[in-house]
Design a protein around this motif. Structure first.
Motif, PDB file in Angstrom:
ATOM      1  N   CYS A 226       7.599  41.049  36.676  1.00  0.00           N
ATOM      2  CA  CYS A 226       8.715  41.775  37.289  1.00  0.00           C
ATOM      3  C   CYS A 226       9.622  42.171  36.130  1.00  0.00           C
ATOM      4  O   CYS A 226      10.677  41.568  35.898  1.00  0.00           O
ATOM      5  CB  CYS A 226       9.440  40.899  38.302  1.00  0.00           C
ATOM      6  SG  CYS A 226       8.473  40.545  39.768  1.00  0.00           S
ATOM      7  N   SER A 227       9.207  43.163  35.393  1.00  0.00           N
ATOM      8  CA  SER A 227       9.799  43.497  34.098  1.00  0.00           C
ATOM      9  C   SER A 227      11.237  44.004  34.160  1.00  0.00           C
ATOM     10  O   SER A 227      11.899  44.093  33.133  1.00  0.00           O
ATOM     11  CB  SER A 227       8.922  44.512  33.376  1.00  0.00           C
ATOM     12  OG  SER A 227       8.770  45.677  34.153  1.00  0.00           O
ATOM     13  N   SER A 228      11.757  44.297  35.333  1.00  0.00           N
ATOM     14  CA  SER A 228      13.154  44.715  35.478  1.00  0.00           C
ATOM     15  C   SER A 228      14.033  43.609  36.056  1.00  0.00           C
ATOM     16  O   SER A 228      15.251  43.767  36.151  1.00  0.00           O
ATOM     17  CB  SER A 228      13.249  45.947  36.383  1.00  0.00           C
ATOM     18  OG  SER A 228      12.539  47.020  35.827  1.00  0.00           O
ATOM     19  N   LEU A 229      13.437  42.497  36.442  1.00  0.00           N
ATOM     20  CA  LEU A 229      14.172  41.406  37.080  1.00  0.00           C
ATOM     21  C   LEU A 229      15.100  40.734  36.071  1.00  0.00           C
ATOM     22  O   LEU A 229      14.646  40.111  35.116  1.00  0.00           O
ATOM     23  CB  LEU A 229      13.209  40.374  37.667  1.00  0.00           C
ATOM     24  CG  LEU A 229      13.840  39.205  38.408  1.00  0.00           C
ATOM     25  CD1 LEU A 229      14.599  39.695  39.642  1.00  0.00           C
ATOM     26  CD2 LEU A 229      12.768  38.198  38.812  1.00  0.00           C
ATOM     27  N   ALA A 230      16.403  40.860  36.277  1.00  0.00           N
ATOM     28  CA  ALA A 230      17.393  40.323  35.353  1.00  0.00           C
ATOM     29  C   ALA A 230      18.090  39.072  35.885  1.00  0.00           C
ATOM     30  O   ALA A 230      18.644  38.303  35.108  1.00  0.00           O
ATOM     31  CB  ALA A 230      18.434  41.384  35.026  1.00  0.00           C
ATOM     32  N   PHE A 231      18.069  38.850  37.208  1.00  0.00           N
ATOM     33  CA  PHE A 231      18.816  37.726  37.759  1.00  0.00           C
ATOM     34  C   PHE A 231      18.213  37.263  39.078  1.00  0.00           C
ATOM     35  O   PHE A 231      17.844  38.079  39.911  1.00  0.00           O
ATOM     36  CB  PHE A 231      20.280  38.118  37.979  1.00  0.00           C
ATOM     37  CG  PHE A 231      21.158  36.958  38.309  1.00  0.00           C
ATOM     38  CD1 PHE A 231      21.607  36.117  37.315  1.00  0.00           C
ATOM     39  CD2 PHE A 231      21.523  36.692  39.612  1.00  0.00           C
ATOM     40  CE1 PHE A 231      22.420  35.024  37.617  1.00  0.00           C
ATOM     41  CE2 PHE A 231      22.327  35.604  39.933  1.00  0.00           C
ATOM     42  CZ  PHE A 231      22.783  34.777  38.917  1.00  0.00           C
ATOM     43  N   VAL A 232      18.140  35.940  39.236  1.00  0.00           N
ATOM     44  CA  VAL A 232      17.663  35.311  40.467  1.00  0.00           C
ATOM     45  C   VAL A 232      18.578  34.137  40.775  1.00  0.00           C
ATOM     46  O   VAL A 232      18.935  33.379  39.875  1.00  0.00           O
ATOM     47  CB  VAL A 232      16.211  34.789  40.306  1.00  0.00           C
ATOM     48  CG1 VAL A 232      15.790  33.969  41.502  1.00  0.00           C
ATOM     49  CG2 VAL A 232      15.235  35.921  40.088  1.00  0.00           C
ATOM     50  N   THR A 233      18.959  33.988  42.032  1.00  0.00           N
ATOM     51  CA  THR A 233      19.717  32.818  42.466  1.00  0.00           C
ATOM     52  C   THR A 233      18.767  31.930  43.262  1.00  0.00           C
ATOM     53  O   THR A 233      18.307  32.314  44.337  1.00  0.00           O
ATOM     54  CB  THR A 233      20.922  33.218  43.343  1.00  0.00           C
ATOM     55  OG1 THR A 233      21.749  34.108  42.600  1.00  0.00           O
ATOM     56  CG2 THR A 233      21.720  31.993  43.752  1.00  0.00           C
ATOM     57  N   LEU A 234      18.466  30.757  42.722  1.00  0.00           N
ATOM     58  CA  LEU A 234      17.544  29.834  43.391  1.00  0.00           C
ATOM     59  C   LEU A 234      18.272  29.053  44.478  1.00  0.00           C
ATOM     60  O   LEU A 234      19.403  28.598  44.272  1.00  0.00           O
ATOM     61  CB  LEU A 234      16.958  28.841  42.384  1.00  0.00           C
ATOM     62  CG  LEU A 234      16.086  29.402  41.290  1.00  0.00           C
ATOM     63  CD1 LEU A 234      15.643  28.288  40.353  1.00  0.00           C
ATOM     64  CD2 LEU A 234      14.873  30.112  41.863  1.00  0.00           C
TER      65      LEU A 234
ATOM     66  N   ALA B 228      13.069  40.355  32.780  1.00  0.00           N
ATOM     67  CA  ALA B 228      14.136  40.882  31.933  1.00  0.00           C
ATOM     68  C   ALA B 228      15.354  39.966  31.906  1.00  0.00           C
ATOM     69  O   ALA B 228      16.441  40.384  31.530  1.00  0.00           O
ATOM     70  CB  ALA B 228      14.532  42.274  32.416  1.00  0.00           C
ATOM     71  N   MET B 229      15.195  38.714  32.291  1.00  0.00           N
ATOM     72  CA  MET B 229      16.334  37.799  32.335  1.00  0.00           C
ATOM     73  C   MET B 229      16.817  37.469  30.924  1.00  0.00           C
ATOM     74  O   MET B 229      16.008  37.122  30.070  1.00  0.00           O
ATOM     75  CB  MET B 229      15.966  36.529  33.086  1.00  0.00           C
ATOM     76  CG  MET B 229      15.702  36.780  34.560  1.00  0.00           C
ATOM     77  SD  MET B 229      15.495  35.281  35.526  1.00  0.00           S
ATOM     78  CE  MET B 229      13.809  34.850  35.119  1.00  0.00           C
ATOM     79  N   GLU B 230      18.133  37.590  30.708  1.00  0.00           N
ATOM     80  CA  GLU B 230      18.732  37.263  29.417  1.00  0.00           C
ATOM     81  C   GLU B 230      19.296  35.845  29.415  1.00  0.00           C
ATOM     82  O   GLU B 230      19.287  35.174  28.406  1.00  0.00           O
ATOM     83  CB  GLU B 230      19.855  38.231  29.079  1.00  0.00           C
ATOM     84  CG  GLU B 230      19.358  39.616  28.744  1.00  0.00           C
ATOM     85  CD  GLU B 230      20.480  40.530  28.299  1.00  0.00           C
ATOM     86  OE1 GLU B 230      21.547  40.044  27.863  1.00  0.00           O
ATOM     87  OE2 GLU B 230      20.280  41.752  28.383  1.00  0.00           O
ATOM     88  N   LYS B 231      19.815  35.428  30.565  1.00  0.00           N
ATOM     89  CA  LYS B 231      20.385  34.091  30.685  1.00  0.00           C
ATOM     90  C   LYS B 231      19.849  33.457  31.958  1.00  0.00           C
ATOM     91  O   LYS B 231      19.854  34.077  33.016  1.00  0.00           O
ATOM     92  CB  LYS B 231      21.907  34.146  30.732  1.00  0.00           C
ATOM     93  CG  LYS B 231      22.526  32.774  30.783  1.00  0.00           C
ATOM     94  CD  LYS B 231      24.024  32.802  30.688  1.00  0.00           C
ATOM     95  CE  LYS B 231      24.527  31.362  30.704  1.00  0.00           C
ATOM     96  NZ  LYS B 231      25.956  31.271  30.537  1.00  0.00           N
ATOM     97  N   VAL B 232      19.393  32.216  31.821  1.00  0.00           N
ATOM     98  CA  VAL B 232      18.839  31.486  32.958  1.00  0.00           C
ATOM     99  C   VAL B 232      19.531  30.138  33.044  1.00  0.00           C
ATOM    100  O   VAL B 232      19.704  29.452  32.037  1.00  0.00           O
ATOM    101  CB  VAL B 232      17.308  31.270  32.785  1.00  0.00           C
ATOM    102  CG1 VAL B 232      16.768  30.333  33.848  1.00  0.00           C
ATOM    103  CG2 VAL B 232      16.570  32.596  32.806  1.00  0.00           C
ATOM    104  N   THR B 233      19.936  29.773  34.258  1.00  0.00           N
ATOM    105  CA  THR B 233      20.421  28.427  34.523  1.00  0.00           C
ATOM    106  C   THR B 233      19.499  27.822  35.562  1.00  0.00           C
ATOM    107  O   THR B 233      19.384  28.334  36.668  1.00  0.00           O
ATOM    108  CB  THR B 233      21.875  28.440  35.046  1.00  0.00           C
ATOM    109  OG1 THR B 233      22.709  29.046  34.049  1.00  0.00           O
ATOM    110  CG2 THR B 233      22.366  27.032  35.330  1.00  0.00           C
ATOM    111  N   VAL B 234      18.823  26.744  35.169  1.00  0.00           N
ATOM    112  CA  VAL B 234      17.925  26.040  36.081  1.00  0.00           C
ATOM    113  C   VAL B 234      18.737  24.915  36.713  1.00  0.00           C
ATOM    114  O   VAL B 234      19.162  23.985  36.017  1.00  0.00           O
ATOM    115  CB  VAL B 234      16.686  25.476  35.349  1.00  0.00           C
ATOM    116  CG1 VAL B 234      15.788  24.721  36.322  1.00  0.00           C
ATOM    117  CG2 VAL B 234      15.923  26.593  34.652  1.00  0.00           C
TER     118      VAL B 234
END
Length: 155
Positions: free
Chosen positions: A56-64, A80-86
């Motif tokens: 998903c090459s445009s995916l920049a943000f997901v809220t789990l 395309a995520m730049e910052k991830v918080t797990v």
């Protein structure tokens, strides 16, 4: 959406989203999706499945959602995520879940995360910061950066 719209009204209600337990590979390869904050309403979801958002090459943000306890192999590979918080509710992350994310610069594993698999950041050449929790007890990063030329610092 047709996978989960049980009443056939063409819309996904919060109740319908809450009944979803498995994303499978529904989003795999979707280059149009840029964010998925609505995922937080999938409160019956316990795992982000293998390759769920791979390519998903445009995916920049997901809220789990807080119900997610596992992130499977290659789940967020090539995004395309730049910052991830797990979040700390995620107990285990399988190998390569975030590999080949050349946009990834910062990743925070919150307190509560227990296991992070191998080759997690393979190909993440722009990674600058990784924050690890004290709760980390398993998967002690054998080949953590394998083949991913990075100058990252661990905090």
């Amino acid at each position: 959406m047709e996978h989960w719209d049980t009443d056939g009204d063409g819309e996904l209600s919060q109740d319908e989203a809450a009944r979803v337990t498995n994303l499978a590979e529904v989003f795999n390869g979707n280059t149009d999706i840029t964010s998925f904050n609505e995922l937080q309403y999938f409160t019956g979801l316990t795992a982000i499945g293998e390759s769920a958002f791979n390519r998903c090459s445009s995916l920049a943000f997901v809220t789990l959602p807080s119900s997610v306890a596992y992130i499977r192999n290659s789940a967020f590979m090539n995004t395309a995520m730049e910052k991830v918080t797990v979040p700390g509710t995620v107990k285990s992350i399988d190998w390569g879940a975030y590999a080949w994310n050349v946009s990834l610069k910062h990743i925070v594993f919150e307190e509560g995360v227990e296991t992070v698999g191998d080759v997690q950041f393979y190909g993440c050449s722009n990674l600058e910061e990784i924050v690890l929790p004290s709760t980390l007890t398993g998967g002690l990063f054998q080949d953590f950066f394998s083949y991913g030329e990075t100058t990252s610092s661990l905090i």
